[in-house]
Design an enzyme around this catalytic site. Sequence first.
Site: not given
Lengths: 944, 594
Positions: B68, B70, B72-73, B157, B203
């Site tokens: 996705h 974000h 941090d991804h 999410h 996760e």
Amino acid sequence: MSAHINHVVVVLQQVSLEEVPAKKLRLTKPSKSAALHIDLCKATSPTDALQYLLSFARRPVEAESVEGVVRILLEHYYKESDNSVRLKIASLLGLLSKTQGFAPDCIVDDAINTLNNEKSHQVLAQLLGTLLIIGTQLPDKIAVVQRLIDVACKHLSSTYFGVRNKCLQLLGCLGTVDKPLSKETDAGPGAQTSHVRDVQSVISDYFQDQDPRVRTAAIKAMLQLHERGMKIQQTIYNQACKLLSDDYEQVRSAAVQMVWVLSQLYPESIVPIPSSNEEIRLVDDSFGKICHMVSDGSWVVRVQAAKLLGSMHQVSPHFLEQTLDKKLMSDLRRKRTAHERAKELYASGEFSSGRRWADDAPKEKVDTSGVNLIDSGACGAFVHGLEDEMYEVRISAVEALCSLAQSSPSFAEKCLDFLVDMFNDEIEEVRLQSIHVLRQISTHITLREDQLDTVLAVLEDSSRDIREALHELLCYTNVSTKDCIQLALVELLKNLTKYPTDRNSVWKCLKFLGARHPTLVLPIVPELLSTHPYFDTPEPDMDDPAYIAVLVLVFNAAKSCPTMPALFSDHTFRHYAYLRDSLSHLVPHLRLPGRKQTASSGLEASGVGSGSLESAQNFLQDSLVRVSALQNLETPGAQDLLEFTIRDLLRLGELQTELAGSADFCATYLHCQLLLTKWLSFDDLEFLYSGLETQQIATIHNVRLQAKALQLILTARSKPGVDRVLGACEKFLQDVESFQRLFMTELPHFQDSFVEKLLELMPRLTTCKPLDLVKILQTTLRQSGFIHLKLPEQIHRASATIIEPTGESDNPLKFTTGLVVALDIDATLEHVQDPQTSVKVQVLYPDGQSHIIHPKPGDFRTPGPGRVRLITQVYLSHSAWTEACQIEVRLLLAYSSSSSKQSASKPAWNESMDGLPTSESCIEGTIHLSKPVKVFIMPKPARR
Amino acid sequence: MPDIKVTPLGAGQDVGRSCILVSIGGKNIMLDCGMHMGYNDDRRFPDFSYITQNGRLTEFLDCVIISHFHLDHCGALPYMSEMVGYDGPIYMTHPTKAICPILLEDFRKITVDKKGETNFFTSQMIKDCMKKVVPLNLHQTVQVDEELEIKAYYAGHVLGAAMVQIKVGSESVVYTGDYNMTPDRHLGAAWIDKCRPDLLISESTYATTIRDSKRCRERDFLKKVHETVERGGKVLIPVFALGRAQELCILLETFWERMNLKAPIYFSTGLTEKANHYYKLFITWTNQKIRKTFVQRNMFEFKHIKAFDRSYADNPGPMVVFATPGMLHAGQSLLIFKKWAGNEKNMVIMPGYCVQGTVGHKILNGQKKLEMEGRATLDVKLQVEYMSFSAHADAKGIMQLIRMAEPRNMLLVHGEAKKMEFLKDKIEQEFSISCYMPANGETTSIVTNPSVPVDISLNLLKREMALGGPLPDAKRPRTMHGTLIMKDNSLRLVSPEQALKELGLSEHQLRFTCRVQLHDPHSDNDTLGRIYTHLKSVLKTYSIQHVPDGTVIVESIVIKVTSSAEEPNLKVILLSWSYQTADSTATKKKKIQL
């Protein structure tokens, strides 16, 4: 062509030779079967044959010729090499054996024989389907059923899923569990067990079939057995539970049902918990398992699971309460030992709620051997269900909560928070449903202030349905503090100013709120009425709906709180008197200290004074007794007495809403009696009141007969001429006969009445001349006694009030001639039976045109028992007028009685009835249900 | 034994910088390529030198999958593809592909333009990188190459978040990315079918949390905001531009509408409009309610929420401001926070997780004095509230997903080590599957037992069926005879005859022989005759032939008698039987001895 016909005849003869020769019917009516045969013989290709069969299937076949057709079909079946044609024939066989009046036992053998040589799996499946149909037609032929079951067992080992499906279906529909199957049919799938097995164990073998469709069919067959009243053994419980984790949705769905059925059958039997040596009740175990399914991957299964949960009332309370607990559940099954209880204590802090930061650092490492997060699935099932993405699941969960809460007050208390939360759901349907549910369980619960706050926030909802449902809820709600009352009042008044149309509903809501919480209202009375210990405060405006609302609350609270009136100021008493009179259904009778009875009617002095229902009832009884003392209406003073009684009864009805129906009924009846000499419609009496007993109906009919007799006499006297009278006489006699037919059982109650005498004289009446008959009638009428009414018990008067349009608007509704304008109508109906078909809207134009409009069934809503709400639109249209004029809109109640059926043709939709008298117009077959409301309209000529 | 190797480059026992390498069936896949919010140095990006010291990554990686948008991804994606060098395919869903570049550009601006960092990827690099992206649809199976296929599942999410199933032959891995098992105001719940992967990489941000029902949280949140606003205070809600922000906007918007509140709501950064545009576009990725009602009204067209201007922060009176970024570590949210921190009437609501080292993390842990740049300290007087609105699965949600997918092994990433440990125990005990939680750079290998597909000839099957026996059952093994041919990378099971024919070989017969010595004075032929008659009398049910050339044949067994020249009385009887009849022959032999 002729060759063909010859052939047919030959065939038919052959057929008949095989059979009992007496069956000539087939020869006399060979057309259908013959035609089919010809067609089939003509068919050169399978497609052709299929076409013939298809067209043949469209026509119905008479019961007598079915067997012939079946034989012809069978004959072709054996000849046919194409699978699809054979399939069609097989399906036709099934269709034919369903023919009404045809007993398919004669074709059972043939149908079974066809199975033996069939190679195609599809056709085989279809043939088994046909057998299934035949079998269901002959449920009591045990031999046939047994044969069919044998056949099914034989084909169970087929490799094709369709065949196995059909076999299982057959077993489910026909099999019996109490009788073991015979030995030779004992062919399980590979499991060549030698002992005798029953249908249930055969079916349960297929719970593990490799094909999901067969597994589903097996469970369905088992459910079918259950539905047919067979006793399912508990042994399959474990297997059914295993199927709950099947890969396929439809299997899981069926398995959930199966587990549920078993839990209802054996709630109390004990099952072991795997991986431990403890045992629990089966219903608890299955409850946990079904709870688990609420978080299934497929929403269809989730809906089903949520629904079924609602019907598991036998489940233990602590399991039930877990469904609302999402916190880690430390296996309550083991709670019995003290050691484990201690463990539970400190395991409860194990998971954080996510509301506070950093409260989720694991404390001590627990010995997790007993902590079972997943297998104890009941935990939080409803929390999941209520949070589900699909609103279908949420609604089912709300419904299930409701049903469980109704049977368990402690659970009701617990689920309150969740239901209140649902008031904020994003889908209106869910909100509405949860409001309804809360109302249903409201007897068990008391709302806290914060909960009430959330509830009341919904009052600002723009949807009328939601607001009204909420008012309804508040009527039944218990609250805990005086602040709650104040909060509710403030919010309701806000609601009132925002949506003035909610007036009645808000007032009613406050009435109940006040009556329910007198002690909570008491301390806030001065504040509510804005009285002051020293100063006089200005007198509030009596027409202010908000002030009326406050007064309704206070007066209803004062009813059971005698100290309250001391706090009232002078004008409050005056307002009480006014409201008691004008809104008597909202304001109860109060015993006011130091004041005379405000209502000074003679009625109350004579016993209703106490205001209690009982005395009113006594009064009613007394009045009727007094009237019953009358022997003959011609006694001097009798009529006066009747008139007084009628007046009293009417007044009583106004004051005591509970008795309004009965009082009204009696009054009207007496009135009819009084006015016998006039033309009167008795229909009102019969159709306007619901809850009448046969005797009372018979009484009404008696009066009607009397009136008709009178009418007859009148015609005979005023219009000499035998022909006319003759017809009338015949009709009258018919009526008498139908009365006798309808009310035979009630006749003993009619001692000395007009009807009784009439029936005695009946043999004479039928033979004598019309003029003699008139004479006889005259004397009977005079002699006949007055039938006394028994006090009716459960009578409600059907009534309707049009809330909208109010009829107060001075602005005409303008529209262009020739086009239509929609008029919104909002009305409440009470005690109307079957409103969807009986209530109509009548629109009366100033020129005498009258339109009847039938509202759609969807326009009727039911906010509460006995009450119906009609919110609909009627379309108005007219030719041009020079100025605005009023039309009348009212509701009509349609009825059909034995007498009016012949005369009143049903008015078609929007059928206009021209030329009827305008003011007192009543369409035949209908009664006025509501007062008319006037609406200003102004059709303007179209501009060009 | 074949195995699956997993090496987290980030997110191993840590939150942020998600980057996981998976080797499965000879394929190397990189799952996510994120950055760490807590660092501004090299630790910000995953250590790609683990894969190769020098040179491009293309030859070492078969594909990259981004779950996705974000940061941090996906934050390190342009760095990896353009600066380190990767030209292979990058897979992500349509919404992710649309929104990802906006976020990357925003991130780049903050780092380069505001902080003045050099040696950072450029706008052009982001564009070049996005050109390598292959979009995915939900439940669409995409063949990366002949053997490797991937499939995306809905993950909740944020808009467009996906869980990915990676499959090579019969081995498979599911990577969840971030997911949410409880639906919210604008997104549905994660869903996966019973795919039974060999490994589920999940996760575990909220490994030790079981959340209250979301409605409780919503109500609490609204109540807190409402109370502060009524008091005349200002509410700061630090969010990331996309994801929770939209959720909270919808929540506040509907609440404002219902309660008829007048206090203004602002949303900082121009990002929102662009992002909201995409939310309106990808309405199919949202939940049931929004999908069903968007014909009447698109929920993402807000009435009460207006754009924020920096000057508004000093306006008197109550207001609610959504500001980015979500962990108060930089940007506008930090600026506003500094302005409002001194007033106890104000409130800051942290709606999600805060990484260690951020201001958000500090204030949540109750620090009252914060050190700012330049030795200044900031007194924190305003109320600090935490409300978990992160759309991550909680412990129960993770368990639920495991139950849905039924994996054979479990691997936890994207969480704190201590919490993971706890969940790991739980998983192992509940499902009795092994669970791993490798640290960054640590390789876990999972032994798999891949099934080898073999083609069976239909004739052979039919012959087997004709033999009878129970119906074939998919769940039970069954033995059968046949010949396995391994040829041209394919396996086939055929009948022996066909195998011989195909391979052009002649059939060899295996015979067992046995010599028995007898003392018998008769001639050879007589001895044979005697044996014949004896057998005849003993084995009545078998067909026994005396063939003129000096042998006796009992079915497939051949008996011959010879005698040596020097000792005529010592007869040697030769028995010979074929391999197939070994068993029955043994019994017969016994009978003869008798």
